[in-house]
Design a protein around this motif. Structure first.
Motif: not given
Ligand SMILES: Nc1ncnc2c1ncn2[C@@H]1O[C@H](COP(=O)(O)OP(=O)(O)O)[C@@H](O)[C@H]1O
Ligand SMILES: [Mg+2]
Lengths: 256, 255
Positions: A154, A156-159, B53, B55, B74-75, B77, B79, B85, B102-103, B150
């Motif tokens: 989850t 990682r998908v955010m970047g 994605l 992955l 990545f970044g 979408a 998910y 999680t 993260i961004k 985000f």
């Protein structure tokens, strides 16, 4: 009286009763204080060591050895587990070697450490280190193996890059495991310092116990044990406080 | 927007044998579209999402996002995975903040948005609670707005309301629909509930049993906004029956 007070007073009475019996038996000659010690003499002995400061000195020596071994073991154990956890190749290469070293009873190595590092602090620190290292290493490694892949995905998908995943997911995720390793490591580090002092030393509570027992100074042995018990209680209290802070997000009680 | 051409993928089972999961799968999702993917359990819906994605890597075929080949980029979408999680060591607020963090979006920028989202799904007052102190429905709400925080262009939601009671589920469906109305986004929604799929989607992609591809696409032309009660209207029921029969005939001739 609240329940807590009741528990406290009952506890104190029990202790006083036990000490009273012990003292009584000594006075009546039922047990020999020469072998079994006598509470009043232990108090006197403790007091004399508080006056001349020697009990603080020896407690400090043992604490220092244990803590130094503990911190070194904790840091190296944690880092080694993270490195091996991140690189399956080295994990495979080193796995049998680690198991062999871990399989050797560490106590068998203690005389060797005395030989290599002398009678002073260093040999005890190294011995405590070898005990703590493996505990922390195996716990941290198990924590990594139990990481939730979904959480990592989850994020990682955010970047998130490797570093962000490391300190936002993996490190907090393994913290309960690391804490469990550190907790048993604390006890082990004290044990390591004590055993090191038994085998060859010139200071510390372990040395005090060992040399007093050799001279049949039973009261002195009990004084040292008393100081040791206080030391263990104090370090545990500090650790529990830290643990509660670090893991405050965990549910308090699990009904089994 | 999202284009899949001729995707094939096999899982490697623990005993080393290769089990085909997706076979010659084609799919094209348009911008700002709400699509659902429906299929029997174990047919490869989650696998498909993971391939979109980045992955999981497909064995053959092409995935293109906005025309660019998906190569572990990545970044783009949000998910929401099938399992829980949320990060248990973070409070509700800090869980929602993780995406912007993260961004590296500045706090002044994301704070108003996050406050609005928290209010929107009725989580106000729970910001400082930990996930272990929340109900199942509340956790799903946190997870949903975490994926939105985000402001990604695309949301990929894997059975997001699967394990909830009917009431909570309807509320969350309406929340999601109204969020989607406000901010145009492309949403890919996996569900095993046909009523839910019809209620939410512009189009429904029906997958067959493993090894699966897209067997059928349904256009849902029920006018929006759709309230809860449209499911009792005759046109809805007829559509439901029709998709249901197709679904059963597809699963039926496999087993
Ligand atoms: N790690 C795995 N190893 C082997 N087979 C797997 C693995 N993960 C999933 N599968 C298989 O792939 C198929 C599709 O799984 P999944 O995409 O999770 O299905 P769905 O989400 O549609 O229920 C399932 O039949 C499952 O048995
Ligand atoms: Mg699934």
């Amino acid at each position: 009286m609240t329940l807590d007070q009741k528990i406290l007073w009952t506890r104190i009475s029990l202790i006083l009763f036990g000490l009273g019996m012990w003292e009584g038996f000594c006075v009546c000659g039922i047990i020999d204080p020469y072998f079994f010690g006598q509470p009043t003499s232990i108090c006197q002995d403790l007091w004399s060591m508080i006056i001349d400061g020697s009990i603080f000195f020896h407690t400090w020596i043992t604490l220092f050895e244990a803590m130094a071994g503990f911190f070194l073991g904790a840091v190296f154990g944690c880092v080694a587990a993270l490195i091996l956890g991140m690189s399956p190749f080295w994990a495979k290469v080193l796995d049998p070697l680690i198991m062999v070293v871990y399989g050797i009873p560490r106590i068998a190595l203690a005389p060797l450490f005395i030989l290599w590092f002398g009678l002073g602090l260093a040999s005890k620190i190294v011995f405590a280190f070898t005990l703590v290292f493996f505990l922390v290493f195996f716990n941290t490694f198990a924590g990594l193996k139990n990481m939730n892949q979904g959480m990592i995905n989850t994020i990682r998908v955010m970047g998130a890059g490797r570093r962000q995943i490391m300190h936002k997911v993996i490190l907090p995720g393994i913290s309960p495991w690391v804490m469990a390793g550190l907790k048993s490591g604390m006890g082990m580090s004290l044990l390591g310092a004590l055993v090191g002092e038994y085998i060859g030393g010139n200071a510390g509570l372990g040395w005090m116990i060992n040399s007093a027992a050799g001279l049949f100074e039973t009261n002195r042995v009990f004084s040292a044990i008393f100081a040791l018990a206080l030391l263990v209680m104090a370090t545990n209290a500090v650790f529990n406080k830290i643990e509660r802070r670090v893991l405050k997000w965990r549910p308090e009680n699990i009904n089994l | 927007m999202i284009q899949l051409d001729n995707i094939c993928f096999s899982h490697i089972a623990n005993d080393g044998t290769s089990v085909p999961t997706l076979q010659n799968l084609d799919m094209h999702i348009r911008e700002n579209e709400f699509v659902s993917i429906v299929g029997p359990s174990g047919c490869g819906k989650t696998t498909l999402l993971e391939i979109i994605l980045g992955l999981t890597r497909q064995d053959s075929g092409n995935v293109r996002i906005n025309g660019a080949t998906q190569n572990q980029t990545f970044g783009w979408a949000g998910y929401m995975s099938q399992s829980d999680t949320l990060l248990p060591w973070r409070t509700v607020l800090r869980n929602v903040q993780i995406g912007p963090e993260i961004k590296k979006i500045p706090k002044t920028e994301y704070e108003p948005r996050i406050n609005k989202l928290i209010q929107k799904v009725g989580l106000t007052g729970n910001e400082t609670r930990f996930p272990s102190e929340l109900s199942g429905g509340m956790k799903k709400r946190v997870d949903l707005i975490r994926t939105l925080a985000f402001n990604p262009e695309v949301l990929l939601l894997d059975e997001p309301f699967g394990a909830l009671d009917a009431q909570t589920r309807e509320n969350l469906q309406q929340d999601l629909l109204s969020l989607w109305r406000e901010e145009k986004k492309t949403i890919v929604f996996i569900t095993h509930d046909l009523v839910e799929a019809i209620m939410m989607s512009d189009r429904i992609f029906l997958m067959g049993s493993k090894p699966a591809g897209i067997k059928k696409i349904f256009d849902i032309q029920i006018p929006r906004p759709r309230q809860y009660h449209v499911q009792f209207e005759e046109s809805f029921i007829r559509l439901h029956k029709h998709i249901r029969q197709t679904f059963e005939s597809l699963s039926g001739n496999q087993s």
